[in-house]
Design a protein around this motif. Structure first.
Motif, PDB file in Angstrom:
ATOM      1  N   LYS B  24      36.063  78.884  -0.135  1.00 23.40           N
ATOM      2  CA  LYS B  24      35.351  78.368  -0.875  1.00 23.40           C
ATOM      3  C   LYS B  24      34.451  79.223  -1.865  1.00 23.40           C
ATOM      4  O   LYS B  24      34.304  80.415  -1.504  1.00 23.40           O
ATOM      5  CB  LYS B  24      34.317  77.627  -0.161  1.00 23.40           C
ATOM      6  CG  LYS B  24      34.785  76.500   0.701  1.00 23.40           C
ATOM      7  CD  LYS B  24      35.386  75.158   0.096  1.00 23.40           C
ATOM      8  CE  LYS B  24      35.688  74.332   0.951  1.00 23.40           C
ATOM      9  NZ  LYS B  24      36.631  73.056   0.180  1.00 23.40           N
ATOM     10  N   THR B 263      41.797  77.593   6.449  1.00 26.89           N
ATOM     11  CA  THR B 263      41.238  76.706   5.390  1.00 26.89           C
ATOM     12  C   THR B 263      40.178  75.808   6.066  1.00 26.89           C
ATOM     13  O   THR B 263      38.955  75.831   5.810  1.00 26.89           O
ATOM     14  CB  THR B 263      42.150  75.533   5.279  1.00 26.89           C
ATOM     15  OG1 THR B 263      43.319  76.345   4.314  1.00 26.89           O
ATOM     16  CG2 THR B 263      41.688  74.367   4.397  1.00 26.89           C
ATOM     17  N   CYS B 264      40.379  75.527   7.571  1.00 26.18           N
ATOM     18  CA  CYS B 264      39.485  74.959   8.345  1.00 26.18           C
ATOM     19  C   CYS B 264      38.185  75.805   8.612  1.00 26.18           C
ATOM     20  O   CYS B 264      37.213  75.447   8.281  1.00 26.18           O
ATOM     21  CB  CYS B 264      39.719  74.425   9.556  1.00 26.18           C
ATOM     22  SG  CYS B 264      41.038  73.258   9.381  1.00 26.18           S
ATOM     23  N   SER B 267      35.952  76.173   5.266  1.00 24.08           N
ATOM     24  CA  SER B 267      35.365  74.945   5.051  1.00 24.08           C
ATOM     25  C   SER B 267      34.091  74.799   6.023  1.00 24.08           C
ATOM     26  O   SER B 267      32.675  74.559   5.517  1.00 24.08           O
ATOM     27  CB  SER B 267      36.231  73.746   5.266  1.00 24.08           C
ATOM     28  OG  SER B 267      35.397  72.546   5.128  1.00 24.08           O
ATOM     29  N   THR B 310      39.409  70.290   4.803  1.00 25.04           N
ATOM     30  CA  THR B 310      38.443  71.185   4.059  1.00 25.04           C
ATOM     31  C   THR B 310      37.524  69.868   3.285  1.00 25.04           C
ATOM     32  O   THR B 310      37.899  68.914   2.772  1.00 25.04           O
ATOM     33  CB  THR B 310      39.125  72.067   3.041  1.00 25.04           C
ATOM     34  OG1 THR B 310      38.053  72.904   2.383  1.00 25.04           O
ATOM     35  CG2 THR B 310      39.908  71.367   1.991  1.00 25.04           C
ATOM     36  N   ASP B 312      34.505  69.660   0.325  1.00 29.27           N
ATOM     37  CA  ASP B 312      33.704  70.279  -0.837  1.00 29.27           C
ATOM     38  C   ASP B 312      32.132  69.974  -0.680  1.00 29.27           C
ATOM     39  O   ASP B 312      31.698  69.414   0.461  1.00 29.27           O
ATOM     40  CB  ASP B 312      34.058  70.143  -2.179  1.00 29.27           C
ATOM     41  CG  ASP B 312      35.429  71.241  -2.335  1.00 29.27           C
ATOM     42  OD1 ASP B 312      35.353  72.180  -1.577  1.00 29.27           O
ATOM     43  OD2 ASP B 312      36.283  71.012  -3.126  1.00 29.27           O
TER      44      ASP B 312
END
Lengths: 377, 377
Positions: B24, B263-264, B267, B310, B312
């Motif tokens: 991110k 990814t997890c 996030s 994920t 945002d």
């Protein structure tokens, strides 16, 4: 031991309030001894409200150690209870009750089994520090019964081995748990920063969002955080030491603005670390978030903090108001935005106000200051 | 300029997909130039699904620059649009349409005003990177219209000045936004790590938990984080660089296990930093948390990750499945636990599955590869 075996029972009852951390404890450096990775600071609540009441009995007629929590028998085999039992037995001293004709030499306490009954007057394992109150009460009352030397620092160190934050419930008022440096944990003890009279216009309101038991226990949650959160060690080593110093200063000066800002920021950072854990831990829910937003917006609109919030390992909000007037205003707002009787609201919006309490309260276990320890019978 | 003034309109239409960051971007080191405090990596979605479609028109008869977003006129006065307009106008080149008898010299573009109409085929400002798609499309289409030199790195740098993450939507596939080091931002550009054919068995499912506009915009949220979160700089400087290297490796090797774990974790860490902000920012809600728990439990029970999640700056889940089979299984689970038709469920539990899409898709603005850029009229 005098008196015919099985003919007598000695009993003591104690009551210990829970404590709410304003600088959070999250993460152990030693799992067995329960040694933390950072100092923490808490406020002990009034024992009339959230507290554990524990009765400990000893008799030659008891064939084994047993314990009941809220009326249901639980196992005493866990290392935590055993540590506390062992440490208190080690410190037991000679005892005599001439009236009953009971005389116990210190070396004889080891041969006597105990029965323990503990009761929480608030939800258990719902993130309201029930284990802190429970274990502190267990240690304190057992110490009383076994005539152990009353060194509060030492008692706090024993309670710590039962449940980390229990060490802080040994004192009233504002309490600091010093993480300590030694491997044996002997310097990981609680100290009182200020007693319950120091800042007694604070009012604490606990908004019970859910009294369900939490899904992730504090013990396993903090173990996961230590093992997986990249942010946790940075928090413990770099952020918390500065906050502890500032918090001590804020408490000393009754500086509510600093106190509130630090309390909110540290609660949020603790939950941030939970979220940074793999798998992530969520203790707060949408209602918790809404309570935070309500307080943040109010504080912002007033230009200076009116209320501080802090959440332990659960969704329930602990709200600390500067004085009774602010507390009344806060209650009004909470009842307006979270009407307890509105059944049309979905479950996640319902909220119950379980208790209202005055802050920075005393423990009531000390016989010299209006103790609840009952006479031996 | 040839042809009588006001007699002609030149027009171009482009379509640009949104992109979803797997490492991110959160925090700027320069607000005006939109320079980030860390590298980020994203996957660009298929333009058939979440995309912005923008038509740009230019005519001597337009008295001023104007823009419409989803049919509603919005101001073009903001610095971000102005930066993009200025930068593209700077790069405009001579243009001629013999059929229409229109000839524009590069220095004349400055005198012509534009009308821009943009439309998102998905919720705007709900944490689905609508501004990334919108600004990238704006820059790309304007560049086409004004016959600007097509250097993708340079276009990404212009789009960045419109909306940071827009720079990543200039490419399809997997894209890295290099934070750069220079003060003027000229090295803060996006590069393609792998094109849309590299890992095309991935399937992305977007679970739209809420299409409401978020309360805290990304711009003000990340500004608050930079100013108040003690954890943000540590994340940017110490955690992210290692994750970026590992993510590049995972993408290169199509190593789903590493890809999913990174990814997890990233996030969750981004949302942790939001929570560590003062006042705290909550983008995820109880439904988001339930989706995470569902995925975490499933991944845990299988022993290896099946799906990555994920989120945002909003509550909507972006779920990346390893292949079509896993995606079908995931959809089945989601529909079981979050039935879209169940009106008895409270609002926070309802969920709609807005789109189903295949991952790592191409942009479709390039005329050489089946462009959507329409002929000038």
């Amino acid at each position: 031991m005098a008196a015919a075996e099985g003919q007598w029972v000695l009993m003591a009852t104690g009551r210990t309030p829970t404590n709410i951390a304003v600088i959070k404890y999250w993460g152990k450096r030693d799992e067995a001894l329960i040694l933390p990775i950072n100092d923490s600071i808490s406020v002990t609540l009034d024992p009339d409200h959230l507290s554990a009441t524990t009765t400990v009995a000893v008799s030659p007629s008891f064939p084994s150690d047993r314990m009941w929590l809220n009326g249901k028998e639980i196992s005493l085999l866990g290392g935590r209870f055993q540590s506390c039992l062992r440490e208190i037995r080690k410190r037991a001293r000679d005892f005599e009750d001439k009236e009953k004709g009971v005389k116990i030499k210190k070396e004889d306490w080891d041969k006597l089994h105990v029965h323990i009954a503990s009761y929480n007057n608030f939800p258990t394992a719902a993130g309201l520090a029930s284990s802190a109150a429970g274990l502190a009460c267990f240690v304190f009352t057992l110490g009383k019964l076994m005539n152990a030397k009353e060194d509060y620092g030492e008692l706090s160190s024993i309670a710590r081995q039962g449940s980390g934050s229990a060490c802080r419930s040994i004192y009233g008022g504002f309490v600091k748990w010093c993480m300590g440096e030694k491997d044996d944990g002997s310097d990981s003890i609680a100290v009182q920063l200020a007693d319950e009279t120091h800042w007694n216009d604070l009012v604490i309101i606990i908004a019970v969002v859910s009294s369900k038991q939490k899904e992730t226990s504090s013990t396993s949650g903090m173990r996961d955080s230590v093992e997986t959160s990249p942010l946790l060690q940075y928090r413990a080593q770099t952020v918390v030491p500065g906050r502890v110093l500032k918090m001590e200063e804020a408490i000393k000066n009754r500086d509510f603005e600093s106190f509130a800002k630090l309390t909110c920021a540290d609660s949020n950072q603790f939950h941030a670390v939970c979220l940074d854990t793999s798998p992530p831990i969520f203790y707060m829910n949408d209602t918790s978030h809404r309570i935070i937003s309500l307080v943040e917006k109010w504080n912002h609109s007033e230009g200076t903090p009116q209320v501080a919030y802090t959440f332990d390992a659960g969704p329930n909000a602990v709200l600390i108001a500067q004085n009774r007037k602010t507390a009344a205003h806060l209650l009004q707002k909470l009842l307006y935005y979270f009407p307890p009787q509105d059944n049309d609201l979905s479950r996640c919006r319902r909220i119950a106000f379980h208790e209202r309490r005055r802050g920075s309260s005393s423990t009531s276990r000390d016989e010299d200051t209006g103790s609840e320890i009952q006479g031996r019978c």
